[in-house]
Design a protein around this motif. Sequence first.
Motif, PDB file in Angstrom:
ATOM      1  N   LYS A 120       7.236  -8.986  19.865  1.00 34.65           N
ATOM      2  CA  LYS A 120       6.533  -9.454  18.136  1.00 34.65           C
ATOM      3  C   LYS A 120       7.959  -9.581  17.293  1.00 34.65           C
ATOM      4  CE  LYS A 120       2.677  -7.899  20.306  1.00 34.65           C
ATOM      5  NZ  LYS A 120       1.444  -8.389  20.725  1.00 34.65           N
ATOM      6  N   GLY A 121       7.256  -9.904  16.270  1.00 33.89           N
ATOM      7  CA  GLY A 121       7.470 -10.171  14.798  1.00 33.89           C
ATOM      8  C   GLY A 121       6.791 -10.058  13.701  1.00 33.89           C
ATOM      9  N   TYR A 122       7.446  -9.272  13.117  1.00 36.31           N
ATOM     10  CA  TYR A 122       7.124  -8.147  12.596  1.00 36.31           C
ATOM     11  C   TYR A 122       7.331  -9.366  10.940  1.00 36.31           C
ATOM     12  CZ  TYR A 122       5.773  -5.420  15.848  1.00 36.31           C
ATOM     13  OH  TYR A 122       5.272  -4.726  16.380  1.00 36.31           O
ATOM     14  N   ILE A 123       5.891  -8.391   9.642  1.00 34.72           N
ATOM     15  CA  ILE A 123       6.359  -8.231   8.127  1.00 34.72           C
ATOM     16  C   ILE A 123       6.119  -7.269   7.209  1.00 34.72           C
ATOM     17  CG2 ILE A 123       5.518  -9.348   5.787  1.00 34.72           C
ATOM     18  CD1 ILE A 123       5.341 -11.994   7.622  1.00 34.72           C
ATOM     19  N   VAL A 124       6.679  -6.490   7.117  1.00 34.30           N
ATOM     20  CA  VAL A 124       7.025  -5.710   5.739  1.00 34.30           C
ATOM     21  C   VAL A 124       6.745  -5.337   5.003  1.00 34.30           C
ATOM     22  CG1 VAL A 124       7.698  -2.704   5.785  1.00 34.30           C
ATOM     23  CG2 VAL A 124       7.396  -4.303   8.437  1.00 34.30           C
ATOM     24  N   ALA A 125       6.542  -5.911   3.969  1.00 37.44           N
ATOM     25  CA  ALA A 125       6.411  -5.278   2.373  1.00 37.44           C
ATOM     26  C   ALA A 125       6.015  -4.431   1.498  1.00 37.44           C
ATOM     27  CB  ALA A 125       5.466  -6.778   2.149  1.00 37.44           C
ATOM     28  N   GLU A 126       7.169  -4.315   0.983  1.00 43.27           N
ATOM     29  CA  GLU A 126       6.704  -3.192  -0.313  1.00 43.27           C
ATOM     30  C   GLU A 126       6.324  -3.592  -1.333  1.00 43.27           C
ATOM     31  OE1 GLU A 126      10.420  -0.425   0.222  1.00 43.27           O
ATOM     32  OE2 GLU A 126      11.103  -1.681  -0.404  1.00 43.27           O
ATOM     33  N   VAL A 127       5.029  -3.522  -2.160  1.00 42.52           N
ATOM     34  CA  VAL A 127       4.581  -4.123  -3.189  1.00 42.52           C
ATOM     35  C   VAL A 127       3.955  -3.545  -3.842  1.00 42.52           C
ATOM     36  CG1 VAL A 127       2.327  -5.792  -3.289  1.00 42.52           C
ATOM     37  CG2 VAL A 127       3.879  -6.132  -1.395  1.00 42.52           C
ATOM     38  N   THR A 128       4.422  -3.667  -5.856  1.00 44.02           N
ATOM     39  CA  THR A 128       3.529  -3.586  -6.723  1.00 44.02           C
ATOM     40  C   THR A 128       3.409  -4.125  -7.533  1.00 44.02           C
ATOM     41  OG1 THR A 128       5.342  -1.379  -6.642  1.00 44.02           O
ATOM     42  CG2 THR A 128       4.707  -2.120  -9.031  1.00 44.02           C
ATOM     43  N   VAL A 129       1.593  -4.069  -7.220  1.00 41.69           N
ATOM     44  CA  VAL A 129       0.721  -4.587  -8.092  1.00 41.69           C
ATOM     45  C   VAL A 129       0.714  -4.885  -9.837  1.00 41.69           C
ATOM     46  CG1 VAL A 129      -1.868  -6.269  -8.404  1.00 41.69           C
ATOM     47  CG2 VAL A 129      -0.292  -5.078  -6.430  1.00 41.69           C
ATOM     48  N   HIS A 130       1.383  -5.967 -10.917  1.00 45.90           N
ATOM     49  CA  HIS A 130       1.093  -5.827 -11.641  1.00 45.90           C
ATOM     50  C   HIS A 130      -0.033  -6.102 -12.722  1.00 45.90           C
ATOM     51  CE1 HIS A 130       4.893  -4.984 -11.778  1.00 45.90           C
ATOM     52  NE2 HIS A 130       5.392  -6.169 -11.129  1.00 45.90           N
ATOM     53  N   ASP A 131      -1.118  -7.250 -11.363  1.00 46.84           N
ATOM     54  CA  ASP A 131      -2.425  -7.965 -11.987  1.00 46.84           C
ATOM     55  C   ASP A 131      -3.436  -7.967 -11.192  1.00 46.84           C
ATOM     56  OD1 ASP A 131      -4.244  -9.836 -12.687  1.00 46.84           O
ATOM     57  OD2 ASP A 131      -3.276 -11.132 -12.667  1.00 46.84           O
TER      58      ASP A 131
END
Length: 101
Positions: free
Chosen positions: A3-14
Amino acid sequence: MTKGYIVAEVTVHDAAGYEEYVERSGPVLEKYGATLLVHGFTELGEVLVKEGGRSFERLVVVEFESPERVAEFYASDDYQSVIGVRHATATSHVYHAAGVA
């Protein structure tokens, strides 16, 4: 097949702008057969940073049938037409990873 994965750490400003990104990227993820596995929030206690002192708001993990499919998704015209919305509305660290065979 791995399998393939995307892992993201996100901080929303808008928040409103980021919601546009979520709405527009959803159909693209679906088109590439992705499955959203994690969309957890640190401020709600769904994600706990135990080591490293990393600071972010959301953790996202998306599964694809293969690492090659991750690359196809990410490079696609469909996704590239949406990615700028995320860049404009959030700070992100995004990783592509292969699963364990």
